[in-house]
Structure formats: C-alpha cells, structure tokens
Scaffold this motif. Structure first.
Motif, PDB file in Angstrom:
ATOM      1  N   MET A   1     -33.371   9.912 -15.039  1.00 49.44           N
ATOM      2  CA  MET A   1     -32.211   9.262 -14.485  1.00 49.44           C
ATOM      3  C   MET A   1     -32.295   9.314 -12.966  1.00 49.44           C
ATOM      4  SD  MET A   1     -28.094   9.899 -14.612  1.00 49.44           S
ATOM      5  CE  MET A   1     -28.028  11.012 -15.880  1.00 49.44           C
ATOM      6  N   LYS A   2     -31.974   8.202 -12.322  1.00 49.00           N
ATOM      7  CA  LYS A   2     -32.017   8.083 -10.875  1.00 49.00           C
ATOM      8  C   LYS A   2     -30.667   8.476 -10.282  1.00 49.00           C
ATOM      9  CE  LYS A   2     -34.408   4.817  -8.008  1.00 49.00           C
ATOM     10  NZ  LYS A   2     -34.707   3.434  -7.766  1.00 49.00           N
ATOM     11  N   VAL A   3     -30.686   9.340  -9.272  1.00 45.90           N
ATOM     12  CA  VAL A   3     -29.458   9.771  -8.621  1.00 45.90           C
ATOM     13  C   VAL A   3     -29.451   9.227  -7.207  1.00 45.90           C
ATOM     14  CG1 VAL A   3     -28.129  11.764  -7.853  1.00 45.90           C
ATOM     15  CG2 VAL A   3     -29.422  11.875  -9.982  1.00 45.90           C
ATOM     16  N   SER A   4     -28.304   8.718  -6.789  1.00 43.83           N
ATOM     17  CA  SER A   4     -28.228   8.206  -5.429  1.00 43.83           C
ATOM     18  C   SER A   4     -26.896   8.590  -4.805  1.00 43.83           C
ATOM     19  CB  SER A   4     -28.394   6.682  -5.413  1.00 43.83           C
ATOM     20  OG  SER A   4     -27.321   6.092  -6.119  1.00 43.83           O
ATOM     21  N   GLU A   5     -26.853   8.484  -3.492  1.00 42.20           N
ATOM     22  CA  GLU A   5     -25.650   8.773  -2.720  1.00 42.20           C
ATOM     23  C   GLU A   5     -24.597   7.707  -3.026  1.00 42.20           C
ATOM     24  OE1 GLU A   5     -23.650  11.177   0.024  1.00 42.20           O
ATOM     25  OE2 GLU A   5     -25.707  11.429  -0.630  1.00 42.20           O
ATOM     26  N   PRO A   6     -23.334   8.092  -3.217  1.00 41.76           N
ATOM     27  CA  PRO A   6     -22.311   7.072  -3.440  1.00 41.76           C
ATOM     28  C   PRO A   6     -22.139   6.191  -2.211  1.00 41.76           C
ATOM     29  CG  PRO A   6     -21.317   9.246  -3.211  1.00 41.76           C
ATOM     30  CD  PRO A   6     -22.806   9.437  -3.211  1.00 41.76           C
ATOM     31  N   THR A   7     -21.792   4.957  -2.418  1.00 41.46           N
ATOM     32  CA  THR A   7     -21.657   4.015  -1.311  1.00 41.46           C
ATOM     33  C   THR A   7     -20.212   3.913  -0.843  1.00 41.46           C
ATOM     34  OG1 THR A   7     -21.430   2.205  -2.860  1.00 41.46           O
ATOM     35  CG2 THR A   7     -23.656   2.650  -1.991  1.00 41.46           C
ATOM     36  N   THR A   8     -19.509   5.019  -0.850  1.00 40.09           N
ATOM     37  CA  THR A   8     -18.120   5.052  -0.413  1.00 40.09           C
ATOM     38  C   THR A   8     -18.049   4.844   1.089  1.00 40.09           C
ATOM     39  OG1 THR A   8     -17.682   6.660  -2.137  1.00 40.09           O
ATOM     40  CG2 THR A   8     -16.027   6.443  -0.423  1.00 40.09           C
ATOM     41  N   ALA A   9     -17.143   4.007   1.508  1.00 42.75           N
ATOM     42  CA  ALA A   9     -16.930   3.787   2.941  1.00 42.75           C
ATOM     43  C   ALA A   9     -15.911   4.821   3.421  1.00 42.75           C
ATOM     44  CB  ALA A   9     -16.430   2.381   3.189  1.00 42.75           C
ATOM     45  N   TYR A  10     -16.251   5.554   4.449  1.00 46.53           N
ATOM     46  CA  TYR A  10     -15.382   6.585   4.979  1.00 46.53           C
ATOM     47  C   TYR A  10     -14.507   6.021   6.088  1.00 46.53           C
ATOM     48  CZ  TYR A  10     -18.542   9.503   2.363  1.00 46.53           C
ATOM     49  OH  TYR A  10     -19.282  10.045   1.356  1.00 46.53           O
ATOM     50  N   ASN A  11     -13.206   6.323   6.048  1.00 51.99           N
ATOM     51  CA  ASN A  11     -12.248   5.923   7.065  1.00 51.99           C
ATOM     52  C   ASN A  11     -12.327   4.420   7.352  1.00 51.99           C
ATOM     53  OD1 ASN A  11     -10.200   6.179   8.870  1.00 51.99           O
ATOM     54  ND2 ASN A  11     -11.321   7.448  10.325  1.00 51.99           N
ATOM     55  N   THR A  12     -12.245   3.635   6.301  1.00 50.81           N
ATOM     56  CA  THR A  12     -12.417   2.188   6.439  1.00 50.81           C
ATOM     57  C   THR A  12     -11.333   1.541   7.291  1.00 50.81           C
ATOM     58  OG1 THR A  12     -11.286   1.856   4.338  1.00 50.81           O
ATOM     59  CG2 THR A  12     -13.690   1.903   4.294  1.00 50.81           C
ATOM     60  N   ALA A  13     -10.112   2.060   7.254  1.00 47.72           N
ATOM     61  CA  ALA A  13      -9.035   1.457   8.058  1.00 47.72           C
ATOM     62  C   ALA A  13      -9.351   1.570   9.540  1.00 47.72           C
ATOM     63  CB  ALA A  13      -7.699   2.122   7.741  1.00 47.72           C
ATOM     64  N   TYR A  14      -9.795   2.743   9.982  1.00 50.25           N
ATOM     65  CA  TYR A  14     -10.140   2.926  11.403  1.00 50.25           C
ATOM     66  C   TYR A  14     -11.332   2.042  11.773  1.00 50.25           C
ATOM     67  CZ  TYR A  14     -11.887   4.809  15.721  1.00 50.25           C
ATOM     68  OH  TYR A  14     -12.350   4.909  17.019  1.00 50.25           O
ATOM     69  N   LEU A  15     -12.337   2.038  10.928  1.00 52.74           N
ATOM     70  CA  LEU A  15     -13.543   1.237  11.202  1.00 52.74           C
ATOM     71  C   LEU A  15     -13.204  -0.243  11.281  1.00 52.74           C
ATOM     72  CD1 LEU A  15     -16.591   1.260  11.610  1.00 52.74           C
ATOM     73  CD2 LEU A  15     -16.853   1.160   9.140  1.00 52.74           C
ATOM     74  N   GLN A  16     -12.379  -0.725  10.372  1.00 50.89           N
ATOM     75  CA  GLN A  16     -12.000  -2.135  10.404  1.00 50.89           C
ATOM     76  C   GLN A  16     -11.175  -2.441  11.645  1.00 50.89           C
ATOM     77  OE1 GLN A  16     -13.195  -4.540   8.256  1.00 50.89           O
ATOM     78  NE2 GLN A  16     -12.388  -5.798   9.907  1.00 50.89           N
ATOM     79  N   GLY A  17     -10.301  -1.519  12.035  1.00 50.50           N
ATOM     80  CA  GLY A  17      -9.515  -1.712  13.251  1.00 50.50           C
ATOM     81  C   GLY A  17     -10.411  -1.803  14.477  1.00 50.50           C
ATOM     82  N   LEU A  18     -11.422  -0.954  14.529  1.00 45.25           N
ATOM     83  CA  LEU A  18     -12.371  -0.977  15.636  1.00 45.25           C
ATOM     84  C   LEU A  18     -13.128  -2.301  15.673  1.00 45.25           C
ATOM     85  CD1 LEU A  18     -13.733   0.498  17.976  1.00 45.25           C
ATOM     86  CD2 LEU A  18     -15.248   1.581  16.308  1.00 45.25           C
ATOM     87  N   LYS A  19     -13.577  -2.747  14.521  1.00 49.71           N
ATOM     88  CA  LYS A  19     -14.267  -4.041  14.454  1.00 49.71           C
ATOM     89  C   LYS A  19     -13.347  -5.169  14.924  1.00 49.71           C
ATOM     90  CE  LYS A  19     -17.436  -3.012  10.648  1.00 49.71           C
ATOM     91  NZ  LYS A  19     -17.778  -3.370   9.250  1.00 49.71           N
ATOM     92  N   ASN A  20     -12.095  -5.133  14.494  1.00 52.36           N
ATOM     93  CA  ASN A  20     -11.142  -6.173  14.900  1.00 52.36           C
ATOM     94  C   ASN A  20     -10.933  -6.179  16.409  1.00 52.36           C
ATOM     95  OD1 ASN A  20     -10.848  -6.897  12.219  1.00 52.36           O
ATOM     96  ND2 ASN A  20      -8.935  -5.785  11.938  1.00 52.36           N
ATOM     97  N   ARG A  21     -10.850  -4.996  17.025  1.00 53.80           N
ATOM     98  CA  ARG A  21     -10.678  -4.919  18.476  1.00 53.80           C
ATOM     99  C   ARG A  21     -11.915  -5.441  19.198  1.00 53.80           C
ATOM    100  NH1 ARG A  21      -8.573  -0.081  16.810  1.00 53.80           N
ATOM    101  NH2 ARG A  21     -10.229   1.189  17.704  1.00 53.80           N
ATOM    102  N   LEU A  22     -13.093  -5.128  18.678  1.00 61.65           N
ATOM    103  CA  LEU A  22     -14.331  -5.660  19.264  1.00 61.65           C
ATOM    104  C   LEU A  22     -14.359  -7.182  19.175  1.00 61.65           C
ATOM    105  CD1 LEU A  22     -16.980  -3.125  17.951  1.00 61.65           C
ATOM    106  CD2 LEU A  22     -16.562  -3.689  20.337  1.00 61.65           C
ATOM    107  N   ILE A  23     -14.023  -7.718  18.019  1.00 61.76           N
ATOM    108  CA  ILE A  23     -14.026  -9.167  17.828  1.00 61.76           C
ATOM    109  C   ILE A  23     -13.037  -9.835  18.770  1.00 61.76           C
ATOM    110  CG2 ILE A  23     -13.436 -11.010  16.183  1.00 61.76           C
ATOM    111  CD1 ILE A  23     -14.636  -9.093  13.993  1.00 61.76           C
ATOM    112  N   ALA A  24     -11.835  -9.261  18.905  1.00 57.87           N
ATOM    113  CA  ALA A  24     -10.826  -9.834  19.800  1.00 57.87           C
ATOM    114  C   ALA A  24     -11.311  -9.815  21.246  1.00 57.87           C
ATOM    115  CB  ALA A  24      -9.508  -9.069  19.660  1.00 57.87           C
ATOM    116  N   SER A  25     -11.942  -8.729  21.651  1.00 56.39           N
ATOM    117  CA  SER A  25     -12.459  -8.641  23.016  1.00 56.39           C
ATOM    118  C   SER A  25     -13.558  -9.667  23.256  1.00 56.39           C
ATOM    119  CB  SER A  25     -13.009  -7.236  23.293  1.00 56.39           C
ATOM    120  OG  SER A  25     -11.984  -6.295  23.258  1.00 56.39           O
ATOM    121  N   ILE A  26     -14.426  -9.817  22.293  1.00 56.64           N
ATOM    122  CA  ILE A  26     -15.529 -10.775  22.414  1.00 56.64           C
ATOM    123  C   ILE A  26     -14.988 -12.206  22.430  1.00 56.64           C
ATOM    124  CG2 ILE A  26     -17.530 -11.730  21.190  1.00 56.64           C
ATOM    125  CD1 ILE A  26     -18.105  -8.775  20.323  1.00 56.64           C
ATOM    126  N   ASP A  27     -14.015 -12.482  21.565  1.00 59.55           N
ATOM    127  CA  ASP A  27     -13.424 -13.827  21.528  1.00 59.55           C
ATOM    128  C   ASP A  27     -12.763 -14.191  22.852  1.00 59.55           C
ATOM    129  OD1 ASP A  27     -14.264 -14.347  18.968  1.00 59.55           O
ATOM    130  OD2 ASP A  27     -12.343 -13.820  18.032  1.00 59.55           O
TER     131      ASP A  27
END
Length: 83
Positions: free
Chosen positions: A1-27
């Motif tokens: 059986m193959k074991v792998s690291e779970p692909t859970t995203a950690y602190n997704t709300a903060y990360l998405q907020g950061l991405k949104n701020r970057l996009i707004a600044s770039i726009d």
C-alpha cells in the motif's frame, strides 16, 4: 500500500486573502517595469534581503552583544565587500 502526505491546505482563508491583496495591487499597477520586477521576484527562489543602514547597524550591534561577531570580524567582512 502506498502512503502519502495529505493534501490539506493549511490556513486557506489567510492564504486566499493574501492572494486577493496581491491581485488587487497588481490590477491597480500600470508601471510595466514594476510589474516585471514583481514577476521576477515571484519566480526567484528567495526574496531579496534589504536593510536600511540603521537596521544593519542594529543587527551588527546585536550580534556583537550576543557574541556572534566581534568588531574585527565585522570589519573584515565589510573590507571584503569594499575591495
């Protein structure tokens, strides 16, 4: 059986907020050179490390006080950069 690291995203709300701020600044940006610098920075392995003269002096003082560097060692390091 193959074991792998779970692909859970950690602190997704903060990360998405950061991405949104970057996009707004770039726009909002119209300077082609600045945009290119941003793109180059995002594709580098590490971010550049920049200090003001006062910040660098404080880092050196702290290092000397903590015993990480002597004044002689600091002077020798800066002498290499000056030559």
């Amino acid at each position: 059986m193959k074991v792998s690291e779970p692909t859970t995203a950690y602190n997704t709300a903060y990360l998405q907020g950061l991405k949104n701020r970057l996009i707004a600044s770039i726009d909002a940006m119209n300077d082609e050179q600045k945009l290119q610098e941003c793109l180059d920075l995002l594709h580098k392995g590490t971010a550049p490390c920049q200090y003001t003269e006062e910040e660098l002096d404080e880092i050196v003082r702290t290092a000397e006080k903590d015993g990480f560097a002597t004044q002689k060692e600091v002077d020798e390091m800066f002498a290499k950069w000056r030559s």
